[in-house]
Design an enzyme around this catalytic site. Structure first.
Site, PDB file in Angstrom:
ATOM      1  N   GLY A   1       0.823  -1.194   0.000  1.00 41.86           N
ATOM      2  CA  GLY A   1       0.000   0.000   0.000  1.00 41.86           C
ATOM      3  C   GLY A   1       0.863   1.253   0.000  1.00 41.86           C
ATOM      4  O   GLY A   1       0.537   2.258  -0.637  1.00 41.86           O
ATOM      5  N   SER A   2       1.966   1.191   0.709  1.00 42.62           N
ATOM      6  CA  SER A   2       2.840   2.362   0.818  1.00 42.62           C
ATOM      7  C   SER A   2       3.391   2.793  -0.533  1.00 42.62           C
ATOM      8  O   SER A   2       3.309   3.974  -0.898  1.00 42.62           O
ATOM      9  CB  SER A   2       4.024   2.051   1.747  1.00 42.62           C
TER      10      SER A   2
ATOM     11  N   TYR B   1      -3.919   6.725   7.510  1.00 43.54           N
ATOM     12  CA  TYR B   1      -2.681   5.956   7.330  1.00 43.54           C
ATOM     13  C   TYR B   1      -2.595   5.520   5.880  1.00 43.54           C
ATOM     14  O   TYR B   1      -3.376   4.677   5.439  1.00 43.54           O
ATOM     15  CB  TYR B   1      -2.639   4.726   8.252  1.00 43.54           C
TER      16      TYR B   1
ATOM     17  N   ASP C   1      -8.257   4.938  -1.100  1.00 46.51           N
ATOM     18  CA  ASP C   1      -7.318   3.956  -0.560  1.00 46.51           C
ATOM     19  C   ASP C   1      -8.118   2.782   0.018  1.00 46.51           C
ATOM     20  O   ASP C   1      -8.630   2.849   1.133  1.00 46.51           O
ATOM     21  CB  ASP C   1      -6.465   4.636   0.515  1.00 46.51           C
ATOM     22  N   GLU C   2      -8.217   1.725  -0.773  1.00 47.73           N
ATOM     23  CA  GLU C   2      -8.963   0.520  -0.358  1.00 47.73           C
ATOM     24  C   GLU C   2      -8.028  -0.545   0.209  1.00 47.73           C
ATOM     25  O   GLU C   2      -8.379  -1.729   0.285  1.00 47.73           O
ATOM     26  CB  GLU C   2      -9.717  -0.064  -1.577  1.00 47.73           C
ATOM     27  N   VAL C   3      -6.826  -0.134   0.592  1.00 49.21           N
ATOM     28  CA  VAL C   3      -5.796  -1.124   0.933  1.00 49.21           C
ATOM     29  C   VAL C   3      -6.252  -2.073   2.037  1.00 49.21           C
ATOM     30  O   VAL C   3      -6.127  -3.292   1.909  1.00 49.21           O
ATOM     31  CB  VAL C   3      -4.471  -0.408   1.308  1.00 49.21           C
ATOM     32  N   LYS C   4      -6.812  -1.532   3.119  1.00 44.18           N
ATOM     33  CA  LYS C   4      -7.179  -2.443   4.210  1.00 44.18           C
ATOM     34  C   LYS C   4      -8.614  -2.955   4.105  1.00 44.18           C
ATOM     35  O   LYS C   4      -8.886  -4.100   4.422  1.00 44.18           O
ATOM     36  CB  LYS C   4      -6.978  -1.789   5.584  1.00 44.18           C
TER      37      LYS C   4
END
Ligand SMILES: *Cc1c(COP(=O)(O)O)cnc(C)c1O
Length: 438
Positions: free
Chosen positions: A109-110, A136, A238-241
């Site tokens: 994600g970063s 985050y 941001d759908e990362v989590k």
């Protein structure tokens, strides 16, 4: 002191550690991890949501093994490979049309958020970026630079960054109050110090997970989307989590009825292998070549993992499973709230749930030490959960999407006991000495 955890402390750096209790595991299957002491641990964290299919899923193992056995190189920098192309085609087919241009692949994600933060500025010529306090977006220099999480204090932000408040319905007293205050703040910024025509992109989390599993008030992101469209600001989700099925919908932004311009995937996409993807319009995603890459980006092994994850989510109806097991969990957690004074608020969608612990319900005082003790006690009793939140007082539930209702209820029974033990003062706060959390 020759357990795995202690050996680790003599060999492995702590720079990447975010530890809540002395967990050391030697294997895992489904929603269970096997501790090095032989105990089964029920995993409600799934390594922060990365183990989306649980542990040791045969479809993932088979796909990765196939890609490794007939390995089409180790990178997409200088050659096309089939798993990458298939995964890109698949991702383009599942996102809204306005985002369905091209796909960039990274490891995390970063690096994905960092790449998009650079690309939107370079491609639009606008130098400002908006994101949320408490957000985050990653742990590399360029992703920290657009994040607002207090755990990253002391690290420089991007010069064009402005942080705006994320609406917190519980803290504000109601969703309406939270939404109108947050929108008023943004409109004030636009009218004064942040000319909207200078803003390239607004990075949003559809649920602010590390900031405290904050669920946006109904209608809030529709308003944000309208403001972005009006001023030509790209909406980056941001759908990362919380993406790819976790919330009981394929995309978490679906709960807000919005269509982002750019979507970032990570964590669960690889099911435990490192892969991220950013999907967006061609004008941004093809801005320049050799613009942002690392050697192993787009390696066919991790791409094969992503393909297996997306395929398994469909084949095993994991979006529907997340919705229904999540409903069961939410109901059970609300029952716990009636029983435990410590629980101030329960929230979330599907298998992205948060439980905010307070020492005083009327004042909503964060129960910081109790939160750390509850996750510690849960671990002793066989349940893995971590905590999040700008005040470190929100239990986070991001279990594998494959979790059954039985497992969910078993874990919540453990949580019930852990809460009771902490409320009764049965835990020694000294247990926390080696565990700073965040
Ligand atoms: C974890 C996370 C990231 C960063 O992903 P990494 O894989 O740790 O680099 C970015 N955005 C959100 C919302 C996350 O939860």
């Amino acid at each position: 002191m020759n357990g795995l955890y202690d050996r680790e402390s003599r060999s492995v750096s702590t720079l990447a550690h975010l530890r809540f209790f002395p967990q050391a595991v030697t294997g895992g299957k489904g929603c269970l991890l096997r501790g090095d002491d032989g105990r089964d641990l029920l995993d409600f964290a799934a390594s922060w949501g990365a183990a989306s299919l649980g542990h040791g899923h045969p479809a993932l193992a088979e796909s990765v093994n196939r890609a490794l056995t007939d390995q089409a190189g180790a990178s997409y920098l200088s050659t096309a490979n089939e798993p990458c192309v298939l995964l890109a085609e698949k991702l383009l087919s599942i996102v809204p049309e306005r985002a369905a241009g091209r796909v960039w692949f990274g490891h995390s994600g970063s690096d994905a958020n960092e790449t998009i933060a650079r690309a939107v500025v370079a491609a639009t010529g606008r130098k400002r970026i908006l994101s949320f306090k408490g957000a985050y977006h990653g742990g590399t220099v360029g992703s920290v630079a657009i994040s607002g999480h207090p755990a990253q204090g002391g690290i420089d932000k991007a010069s064009g960054l402005s942080l705006v408040p994320y609406p917190d319905a519980y803290a504000a007293g109601s969703p309406e109050a939270a939404s109108s205050a947050a929108l008023a703040h943004l409109e004030e910024l636009f009218a004064t110090t942040v000319p909207p025509e200078e803003v390239a992109a607004f990075f949003i989390e559809p649920i602010q997970s590390d900031g405290g599993m904050l669920v946006p008030p109904p209608g809030y992101f529709r308003e944000i989307q309208a403001l972005c469209r009006k001023h030509g600001i790209l909406l980056v989700c941001d759908e990362v989590k919380v993406g790819l099925g976790r919330t009981g919908r394929l995309h978490a932004f679906g709960h807000s009825d919005i269509e982002p311009d750019i979507i970032v995937f990570g964590k669960g996409l690889g099911g435990g292998l490192p892969i991220s993807a950013a999907v967006g319009p061609e004008a941004i995603m093809n801005h320049a070549s050799a613009f942002s890459f690392q050697t192993l980006h787009g390696n066919p092994v991790c791409a094969a993992a992503g393909l297996a994850v997306l395929d398994t989510i469909e084949r095993e109806n994991l979006v529907a499973n997340a919705a229904s097991v999540g409903d069961t969990m939410l109901t059970a957690l609300r029952d716990l709230q009636a029983k435990h004074e410590l629980i101030g608020n329960v929230r979330g969608h599907g298998l992205a749930l948060g439980v905010e612990l307070v020492s005083d319900r009327a004042a909503r005082t964060p129960a910081i030490e109790q939160t750390a003790l509850v996750v510690y006690r849960a671990f002793q009793l066989g349940l893995v959960i971590y905590y999040v939140g700008i005040n470190s007082n929100v239990l986070e539930f991001t279990p594998p999407l494959t979790m059954s209702k039985d497992e969910a209820l078993r874990g919540i029974a453990i949580l019930d006991q852990a809460l009771g033990d902490v409320e009764a003062g049965r835990l020694d706060p000294q247990l926390l000495e080696r565990f700073a959390g965040w």
